[in-house]
Design a protein around this motif. Structure first.
Motif, mmCIF file in Angstrom:
data_model
loop_
_atom_site.group_PDB
_atom_site.id
_atom_site.type_symbol
_atom_site.label_atom_id
_atom_site.label_comp_id
_atom_site.label_asym_id
_atom_site.label_seq_id
_atom_site.Cartn_x
_atom_site.Cartn_y
_atom_site.Cartn_z
ATOM 1 N N GLY A 117 -112.937 40.062 -13.712
ATOM 2 C CA GLY A 117 -113.091 41.269 -12.911
ATOM 3 C C GLY A 117 -112.560 41.121 -11.499
ATOM 4 O O GLY A 117 -112.948 41.886 -10.616
ATOM 5 N N THR A 118 -111.679 40.134 -11.298
ATOM 6 C CA THR A 118 -111.152 39.869 -9.956
ATOM 7 C C THR A 118 -109.632 39.897 -9.960
ATOM 8 O O THR A 118 -108.983 39.844 -11.012
ATOM 9 N N PHE A 163 -112.573 41.749 -5.922
ATOM 10 C CA PHE A 163 -113.214 42.235 -7.140
ATOM 11 C C PHE A 163 -112.663 43.616 -7.476
ATOM 12 O O PHE A 163 -112.732 44.546 -6.669
ATOM 13 N N GLY A 189 -107.231 36.329 -12.655
ATOM 14 C CA GLY A 189 -108.090 37.422 -13.113
ATOM 15 C C GLY A 189 -107.537 38.096 -14.357
ATOM 16 O O GLY A 189 -108.280 38.373 -15.307
#
Length: 318
Positions: free
Chosen positions: A67-68, A81, A288
């Motif tokens: 989620g980054t 994020f 990510g």
């Protein structure tokens, strides 16, 4: 005179009340000794720490990093994020993702529909204790001990465009590893060669555990060998069938070594595992985004692992 044997018997046989506490106390002291406690603690703690450090923590970190937006080089304070944006990008704007899904499904179909039944067929033949069956078991299992990367190099001797055995025998000029229209089939044959030996061993172990009386009862009823196998023996090996299903699914998902050796998962050999590596440690270094791909693989694997564990637990309760 008649009372003497009774007195001797009373002296010879100790009472349970006098014997049991001493023996029980000794056993408890033995189990609770410092050495035993240290050994038991280490036997539990060391594997737990290894599994936690090498499996669970990286898995949790992968899910969190999915989620980054992070390149893996900058400081942790620079991690941005982005929520579910990586998953949205994977599905909507990442061209290799759809071919990778298709190739993984094709890989699963070939392993489960061709290689696994062939391995089961070989196990049934070897279970008949044919002459030289030990040699055949060793020869068929030999590819399993080899890595997929090494298998890719071995099959290069067959697939080479200029010096390969296949082109030499058939007089063709096909680039089996380089042509995007055929290379997926070439690597799946090489992977299936290894998979057959593994499945053969699993089913052979399952067949050795089947009660011979079941086959004898089927033969008395007039059932042929094929009917006896599919109607009597095969249903009894249900736990083995579940294991084969889970192993095949995981093998199809984590197929990486072979395609990476051939062309690093490009030009017709796109697989999810190769895409993860390209994004995590490749030139792009998108931690990510690669973690989102790895999380998708993890979720799919957990579904089949859950099926396997549920089946095993039901069998234990029975």
């Amino acid at each position: 005179m008649s009372d003497l044997p009774l007195i001797q018997a009373d002296r010879a046989v100790p009472s349970p009340a006098a014997a049991t506490p001493t023996g029980g106390r000794r056993r408890r002291l033995r189990l609770l000794s410092r050495t035993d406690r240290v050994v038991i603690t280490l036997m539990v703690l060391v594997p737990l720490l290894l599994v936690t450090g090498l499996v669970w923590l990286p898995a949790v970190a992968t899910v969190l990093l999915s989620g980054t937006d992070w390149d893996g080089i900058g400081p942790l304070k620079d991690i941005d994020f982005v929520g579910a944006r990586n998953y949205s990008d994977v599905v909507n704007i990442y061209p290799p993702f759809v071919p990778a899904i298709q190739h993984n499904l094709l890989w699963l179909a070939v392993l489960f529909g061709v290689a696994s039944p062939f391995g089961m067929f070989l196990a049934v033949l070897l279970d008949k204790e044919l002459r030289g069956s030990r040699f055949y078991q060793t020869a068929l299992y030999m590819p399993v001990v080899l890595s997929l990367a090494l298998i890719g190099f071995v099959w290069q001797l067959l697939y080479s465009r200029d010096q390969g055995l296949i082109n030499a025998v058939f007089g063709s000029n096909v680039d089996w590893y380089g042509d995007s229209s055929v290379n997926i089939w070439a690597v799946m044959i090489a992977s299936g060669w290894r998979h057959v030996g593994y499945i053969m061993l699993l089913y052979l172990a399952g067949l050795k555990g089947v009660d011979p009386s079941l086959r004898e009862a089927a033969a008395v009823d007039g059932a042929s060998e094929s009917k006896a196998f599919f109607r009597v023996v095969f249903p009894v090996m249900r736990p083995i069938n579940i294991i084969v299903l889970v192993v095949t699914v995981i093998e199809s998902l984590r197929a990486f070594d072979l395609v990476w050796v051939v062309n690093k998962g490009r030009n017709g050999l796109e697989l999810i595992s190769a895409l993860v590596t390209q994004n995590v440690v490749g030139e792009a270094s998108r931690i990510g985004f690669g973690s989102a791909l790895a999380t998708i693989m993890l979720l799919v694997s957990l579904v089949f692992i859950g099926i396997y564990l549920g089946t095993v637990m039901r069998e234990d309760r029975r």
